[in-house]
Design an enzyme around this catalytic site. Structure first.
Site, PDB file in Angstrom:
ATOM      1  N   MET A  26     -25.779  17.023  40.655  1.00 56.89           N
ATOM      2  CA  MET A  26     -26.391  17.895  41.658  1.00 56.89           C
ATOM      3  C   MET A  26     -25.458  18.031  42.864  1.00 56.89           C
ATOM      4  SD  MET A  26     -30.467  17.372  41.398  1.00 56.89           S
ATOM      5  CE  MET A  26     -30.607  15.911  42.394  1.00 56.89           C
ATOM      6  N   HIS A  33     -19.901   9.439  41.089  1.00 58.31           N
ATOM      7  CA  HIS A  33     -19.696  10.617  40.227  1.00 58.31           C
ATOM      8  C   HIS A  33     -18.269  10.655  39.693  1.00 58.31           C
ATOM      9  CE1 HIS A  33     -22.989  12.318  42.902  1.00 58.31           C
ATOM     10  NE2 HIS A  33     -23.466  12.559  41.706  1.00 58.31           N
ATOM     11  N   GLN A  57     -37.036  19.495  39.514  1.00 57.39           N
ATOM     12  CA  GLN A  57     -37.222  18.038  39.466  1.00 57.39           C
ATOM     13  C   GLN A  57     -37.582  17.435  40.820  1.00 57.39           C
ATOM     14  OE1 GLN A  57     -32.999  17.659  38.082  1.00 57.39           O
ATOM     15  NE2 GLN A  57     -33.040  15.736  39.199  1.00 57.39           N
ATOM     16  N   GLY A 148     -24.882   8.564  34.437  1.00 53.07           N
ATOM     17  CA  GLY A 148     -24.771   7.266  35.097  1.00 53.07           C
ATOM     18  C   GLY A 148     -25.979   6.391  34.771  1.00 53.07           C
ATOM     19  N   LYS A 149     -25.715   5.094  34.637  1.00 54.84           N
ATOM     20  CA  LYS A 149     -26.817   4.170  34.338  1.00 54.84           C
ATOM     21  C   LYS A 149     -27.646   3.847  35.574  1.00 54.84           C
ATOM     22  CE  LYS A 149     -25.065   1.547  30.378  1.00 54.84           C
ATOM     23  NZ  LYS A 149     -24.826   0.151  29.950  1.00 54.84           N
TER      24      LYS A 149
HETATM   25  O1  PAF Z   1     -28.855  12.840  37.794  1.00 54.99           O
HETATM   26  C1  PAF Z   1     -28.772  13.972  38.313  1.00 54.99           C
HETATM   27  O2  PAF Z   1     -27.942  14.234  39.178  1.00 54.99           O
HETATM   28  C2  PAF Z   1     -29.734  15.066  37.867  1.00 54.99           C
HETATM   29  O3  PAF Z   1     -30.974  14.540  37.539  1.00 54.99           O
HETATM   30  C3  PAF Z   1     -29.184  15.912  36.706  1.00 54.99           C
HETATM   31  C4  PAF Z   1     -28.981  15.095  35.462  1.00 54.99           C
HETATM   32  C5  PAF Z   1     -27.868  16.561  37.123  1.00 54.99           C
HETATM   33  C6  PAF Z   1     -30.165  17.033  36.368  1.00 54.99           C
HETATM   34  O4  PAF Z   1     -30.418  17.856  37.461  1.00 54.99           O
END
Ligand code: PAF
Length: 282
Positions: A26, A33, A57, A148-149
């Protein structure tokens, strides 16, 4: 590095380039990241990262509007790590009409923990991830995606989605990147004051302590979990959960499983107005 905004442009950019390794994000990229991107690089012929803040979400009271959008900085970081294609759709590119078809994940996995405190969260995640997978892998015959975990439950839910819907995608889970002192790296750490950043280390310490006490096996797990939450709350947090679960399905372990079965301690708690999550496999 190419930056594309539409699914059609993404597919053109991918044509003839083999199987993608994909890192969905995101944005507001941090060292966590970047470690996903580095791990993804050797897993495909072409490295794709997506940047999309997915409205589906977020609950109405959450930080969708204020979520940091830092596309230029993000692209510079991705270029430096050797990313080949950035897919950064606008909302109207990914959701040109209201997204009325959604992915409904298994409630046994998706309505507990994060799903309990953030109802609909995993429906939003699965819906966008399926759409991103279609965008990235739809014309390439499949590939690999790295998650990522830190978002432990998210990775499990997505693995189950891939399995149940027979998607041609291999999911790789990447270890949590942590700051000195143990705080798991997260875009939401940017909301914390300097003092809160110090205090925030208590979450990973609480997980370590809970894991250790669980393995000692002297106190019922429910009691250990309640004590762990109370101890964190006494440090000024508001704890949603601190719990120990089986790694595979996030159900509660039975007493006989506490000694040596692979387990994970998971926590979610609010420090001031910032909600953080973390976990520890043990
Ligand atoms: O983990 C995230 O950053 C988000 O949930 C994802 C997997 C990019 C989906 O929007």
């Amino acid at each position: 590095m190419q930056v594309v905004h539409t699914i059609a442009d993404l597919r053109s950019a991918l044509a003839g380039r083999g199987r993608p390794a994909f890192v969905p994000t995101m944005g507001n990229l941090h060292a966590g990241h970047m470690s996903l991107v580095r791990q993804a690089k050797p897993l495909g012929d072409v490295l794709v990262a997506s940047i999309f803040v997915n409205r589906l979400q977020f609950l109405p009271n959450e930080d969708f509007d204020s979520y940091p959008r830092t596309l230029q900085d993000d692209c510079a970081k991705l270029q430096a790590e050797g990313c080949d294609i950035v897919f950064a759709p606008k909302e109207s590119d990914l959701y040109p009409e209201p997204q009325t078809f959604k992915v409904q994940p298994d409630p046994a996995l998706a309505d507990i923990l994060e799903g309990h405190f953030r109802p609909g969260f995993f429906t939003g995640v699965c819906t966008v991830v399926l759409k991103l997978f279609n965008a990235v892998f739809g014309s390439t015959g499949g590939g690999t995606a790295v998650f990522g975990k830190k978002d432990y439950q998210q990775r499990l839910v997505i693995e189950r989605m891939v399995q149940q819907l027979a998607l041609p995608v291999t999911i790789v889970g990447a270890e949590i990147a942590r700051a000195e002192g143990g705080l798991a790296l997260s875009s939401r750490n940017g909301y914390l004051s300097a003092q809160e950043l110090e205090q925030a280390q208590a979450l990973s310490r609480a997980l370590h302590a809970l894991a250790q006490a669980t393995r000692q096996g002297q106190t019922p797990l429910a009691q250990l979990e309640a004590q762990a939450s109370a101890a964190l709350n006494a440090l000024g947090w508001q704890t949603d959960y601190l719990t120990v679960r089986l790694r595979d399905n996030l159900q509660s372990p039975g007493h006989a499983q506490l000694a040596s079965t692979p387990l994970v301690a998971l926590g979610a708690a609010r420090l001031g107005s910032t909600r953080l999550i973390d976990n520890l496999e043990f």
